[in-house]
Design a protein around this motif. Structure first.
Motif: not given
Ligand SMILES: [Zn+2]
Length: 340
Positions: A271, A273, A282, A285
């Motif tokens: 995740k 950051t 998004n 990812i």
């Protein structure tokens, strides 16, 4: 009003508040990269020095002197830049300015001379030096400089240097919003801020350059679509884009490195950051999830293709050959052809 109306540079501000309270015959040197705000602070400093109703924070903003400065017509504030079409300030022009500056001020107690020292050749610096050695009581010099190695050492020893620091992300956001960026998302502003290394002038010019955010989108999408592209797409369409934008190559390469870096971060951290393209988190990812075969080694090889291109460009290699070579190497790594 006063210095508190300016964002950041707290150390500089607090010293300027002290200095401008008793400015007789002082000579200041503002140093820091181009676009960091030296001109803006110099104007506020002149305003505080010349103000007829000075407040603890600096200029009052209301008196005749402050209004003249806002209008750019104060007779005791002289700003010296190269005349149009010239790279440097002409010695004859500077001589005239210095001579005028020695005459008593017209409406204030002082005269302020703001000189863009980046645009002074050694002859001009020698002329300034004479004036700095025996300053008139009423005269305040503010020299602006982004590269002090270009200044005579004797000048450096006669001035009080105030170094300007890069702005924090938070300060940059507030400056960009104040200057017309209120409609952009915080993520986009944050991207502009880091791309500009905390230098507001640079971020503002990118923000107002409609092409820059398009270029960023293009390079970002290029990395995202690389695995699906064929060999000829890379060699023709994608190469053509770089060829058309040769004059912006430094910018494009940095965008490329950043996007590849973001992919590496997303591979390493589930995740992420800390992404440069934080507004496209998004998509990054998803890209990593869809292309599970791409490894950190592939990304590191792709980054190496960019740095090799930079090295080749320094030895004047053919643009076409080295750029195609770079794109094909990145393509190969993002398709991870060895494993297919
Ligand atoms: Zn005032």
């Amino acid at each position: 009003m006063g210095f508190n109306s300016l964002t950041g540079q707290e150390t500089v501000k607090s010293r300027l508040k002290d200095i401008t309270a008793a400015p007789s015959a002082c000579s200041l040197l503002f140093t820091g990269p181009e676009g960091i705000g030296k001109h803006l602070f110099a104007k506020e400093t002149a305003k505080a020095i010349l103000c007829m109703d000075r407040k603890p924070d600096g200029a009052c903003g209301q008196c005749a002197s402050c209004k003249y400065i806002d209008a750019g017509t104060h007779p005791d504030l002289i700003s010296v830049e190269p005349s149009e079409g010239r790279k440097n300030i002409r010695i004859a022009d500077l001589r005239e300015v210095v001579r005028d500056a020695e005459v008593k001020p017209q409406i204030s107690k002082h005269k302020v001379l703001i000189i863009n020292a980046d645009k002074t050749a050694p002859d001009c610096q020698n002329l300034m030096l004479k004036s700095l050695e025996e300053p008139d009581e009423h005269l305040v010099y503010i020299l602006l400089c982004s590269d002090t190695s270009r200044l005579l050492r004797t000048i450096l020893s006669r001035v009080t240097e105030l170094p300007f620091r890069e702005y924090t992300d938070e300060q940059m956001l507030s400056i960009l919003k104040d200057q017309g960026g209120e409609d952009l998302s915080d993520d986009k502003l944050s991207f502009l801020s880091s791309f500009s290394s905390g230098i507001p002038g640079k971020a503002l010019s990118l923000m107002n350059d409609s092409e820059f955010l398009e270029e960023r989108d293009y390079i970002f999408d290029l990395v995202m679509r690389m695995p699906k592209l064929g060999y000829t797409d890379v060699l023709y369409d994608e190469f053509n884009y770089f060829d058309k934008n040769r004059d912006k190559m430094d910018e494009l390469l940095l965008l490329l490195i950043w996007t590849l870096g973001d992919v590496a971060t997303a591979i390493a951290v589930p995740k992420p950051t800390d992404l440069k393209n934080s507004d496209k988190r998004n998509e990054i990812i998803k890209f990593v999830a869809d292309n599970g075969e791409i490894t950190l080694i592939n990304i590191s090889n792709a980054e190496k293709a960019v740095t090799d291109y930079i090295d080749a460009s320094h030895v004047n290699a053919s643009f076409e050959t080295s750029c195609c070579n770079m794109l094909l190497r990145i393509h190969k790594e993002l398709r991870n052809e060895k494993n297919r």
